[in-house]
Design an enzyme around this catalytic site. Structure first.
Site, PDB file in Angstrom:
ATOM      1  N   HIS A  71       0.850  -1.196   0.000  1.00  0.00           N
ATOM      2  CA  HIS A  71       0.000   0.000   0.000  1.00  0.00           C
ATOM      3  C   HIS A  71       0.880   1.239   0.000  1.00  0.00           C
ATOM      4  CE1 HIS A  71       0.540   1.005   4.316  1.00  0.00           C
ATOM      5  NE2 HIS A  71       0.446  -0.281   4.565  1.00  0.00           N
ATOM      6  N   ASP A  73      -0.165   4.436   0.917  1.00  0.00           N
ATOM      7  CA  ASP A  73      -0.509   5.478   1.879  1.00  0.00           C
ATOM      8  C   ASP A  73       0.195   5.252   3.205  1.00  0.00           C
ATOM      9  OD1 ASP A  73      -2.264   3.206   2.196  1.00  0.00           O
ATOM     10  OD2 ASP A  73      -3.461   4.410   3.588  1.00  0.00           O
ATOM     11  N   ASP A 103       6.449   0.804   7.186  1.00  0.00           N
ATOM     12  CA  ASP A 103       5.059   0.487   6.824  1.00  0.00           C
ATOM     13  C   ASP A 103       4.590   1.386   5.679  1.00  0.00           C
ATOM     14  OD1 ASP A 103       2.459  -0.392   6.855  1.00  0.00           O
ATOM     15  OD2 ASP A 103       1.896   0.719   8.648  1.00  0.00           O
ATOM     16  N   GLU A 134      -4.989   1.954   2.434  1.00  0.00           N
ATOM     17  CA  GLU A 134      -5.019   0.777   3.303  1.00  0.00           C
ATOM     18  C   GLU A 134      -5.226   1.176   4.749  1.00  0.00           C
ATOM     19  OE1 GLU A 134      -3.434  -2.187   6.140  1.00  0.00           O
ATOM     20  OE2 GLU A 134      -2.632  -0.177   5.731  1.00  0.00           O
ATOM     21  N   GLU A 135      -4.631   2.297   5.142  1.00  0.00           N
ATOM     22  CA  GLU A 135      -4.652   2.698   6.547  1.00  0.00           C
ATOM     23  C   GLU A 135      -6.026   3.159   7.025  1.00  0.00           C
ATOM     24  OE1 GLU A 135      -2.321   2.016   8.386  1.00  0.00           O
ATOM     25  OE2 GLU A 135      -0.407   2.144   7.358  1.00  0.00           O
ATOM     26  N   GLU A 162       3.757  -6.262   4.256  1.00  0.00           N
ATOM     27  CA  GLU A 162       3.699  -5.518   5.520  1.00  0.00           C
ATOM     28  C   GLU A 162       4.874  -5.931   6.415  1.00  0.00           C
ATOM     29  OE1 GLU A 162       1.758  -3.156   6.547  1.00  0.00           O
ATOM     30  OE2 GLU A 162      -0.183  -3.292   5.538  1.00  0.00           O
ATOM     31  N   HIS A 356       3.634   3.490  12.487  1.00  0.00           N
ATOM     32  CA  HIS A 356       2.702   4.499  13.007  1.00  0.00           C
ATOM     33  C   HIS A 356       3.306   5.355  14.119  1.00  0.00           C
ATOM     34  CE1 HIS A 356      -1.019   1.928  11.616  1.00  0.00           C
ATOM     35  NE2 HIS A 356      -0.057   2.016  10.699  1.00  0.00           N
TER      36      HIS A 356
END
Length: 392
Positions: A71, A73, A103, A134-135, A162, A356
């Site tokens: 992903h 984003d 990530d 995705e997030e 991931e 994150h």
């Protein structure tokens, strides 16, 4: 090869592709890069034209190819104490720092750097699948996975890159996100009997959720997961307008991360019924318009290891992976590919513990391990097993 991977990773991190922004600049850059190495990519925009998925076959498509999924984003950086600009990647003591380094732009960088090598594989066929958002609910993959299925490529499997510290993940929990909105009645705070305090009733619903969470922690249990039970927790609350006003509305978001085999839909029905039975009548006695409303905001399906065993075993043998297979509590897009009948595993560089967070990083050793992993797959003499009809 690592130098090329780092160069691409720096470029990707430089795109501030937070989920609430467009990812088109990044997607167009990737498309241009692939064109430069002889690959024609398909850009698949969403209905707004602000976001896009990308799909590309690295070399001539053959039945039994492997999808490499990532992903584009990243999560926001607001409110985080970064030591340096999060969108300007930098190296320090064997680590690459920057938002998305772990990530999961590190994985995408490895795949792009190795694209010429993957294209030259005499046996294997590879496809690159990049998604948006995705997030915030795997919105892009909900369109990309069916697109791949309908393209009749007959992929043998999918690797979602991931961050797993390059360990093989064969199962993960599913996730529901739900909003609860409590409608009360506004009044002056000196006259509590004239109002219905929405925050008070929202707190009572949250207390009920705590009891549900405590019950679920006792079982059913699955020791294969790092958190071996279904979890329920409140993640965000919003309510009230002033310190001297009885709030007429309070809303909060909560999530259910459920084990395979858990009937999460029925659990949600029970949560709704319990809240309304305990409070709705009492609220209505004080105000006819008072209510508790639940709305389902998103669902990411889990990854069920059943149906993935043959592909996972081939991955282990072809890559000479020494780590055991595992299951994890976080969710990915893998369940969406599996739902389309594509055996799917999760394996990528970096640690989920860095995702994150401020000062996110990926160890360079992890990027090198990912390069070796893909190289071994490309050079493997045996082909991955095609999924049996109806296996999923």
């Amino acid at each position: 090869m690592l130098a090329r991977t780092l160069e691409i990773a720096r470029t990707l991190i430089g795109f501030p592709s937070v989920s609430d922004r467009s990812n088109l600049d990044l997607i167009e850059w990737v498309s241009g890069y692939l064109h430069g190495v002889g690959v024609q990519a398909q850009i698949l925009p969403d209905v707004t034209g602000r976001k896009a998925n990308l799909f590309a076959s690295l070399g001539p498509p053959r039945p039994g190819g492997i999808i490499l999924s990532g992903h584009t984003d990243v999560v926001p950086v607001a409110g985080q104490a970064w030591a340096q600009d999060p969108f300007s990647a930098h190296l320090d003591h064997g680590r690459l720092y920057g938002r998305g380094s772990s990530d999961m732009k590190g994985f995408i960088a490895v795949v792009l750097a190795m694209a010429p090598e993957l294209m030259a594989s005499a046996r294997q066929s590879f496809h690159l699948a990049l998604s948006y958002d995705e997030e915030v609910g795997a919105m892009g993959a909900k369109h990309l996975a069916p697109f791949i299925s309908q393209a009749q490529l007959e992929p043998a499997g999918c690797i979602v890159g991931e961050p797993t510290s390059m360990e093989l993940v064969i199962g993960h929990k599913g996730r529901h996100e739900i909003n609860c909105c409590v409608h009360g009645k506004v009044a002056h705070s000196s006259l509590p009997s004239e109002g219905v305090n929405a925050i008070d009733y929202a707190a009572r619903v949250q207390m009920q959720l705590q009891q549900v969470a405590k019950r679920l922690a006792k079982g059913p249990l699955d020791g294969g997961f790092d958190v071996p039970y279904t979890t329920v927790q409140v993640c965000r609350v919003n309510g009230g307008v002033a310190g001297n006003v009885i709030p007429g509305q309070c809303s909060f978001d909560f999530e259910i991360r459920y084990l395979p085999g858990c009937d999460a839909e029925q659990l949600l029905v029970q949560i709704k019924d319990d809240a309304n039975q305990a409070m709705h009548g009492e609220m209505n006695d004080r105000s006819a318009g008072a209510s508790i409303e639940f709305s389902h905001t998103l669902h990411t399906p889990g990854l069920d290891e059943r149906g993935n065993q043959a592909f996972a075993q081939w991955i282990r043998q072809a890559s000479s992976m020494a780590h055991g297979r595992q299951r994890v509590a976080y969710s990915t897009e893998a369940g969406l590919f599996q739902a389309e009948g594509i055996p799917t595993i999760v394996c990528g560089p970096g640690s989920i513990k860095q995702a994150h967070k401020a000062n996110e990083y990926v160890d360079l050793a992890q990027l090198e391990a990912c390069e070796r992993f893909l190289r071994r797959l490309a050079r493997c003499e045996s082909l991955p097993p095609l999924p049996a009809r109806g296996e999923q």
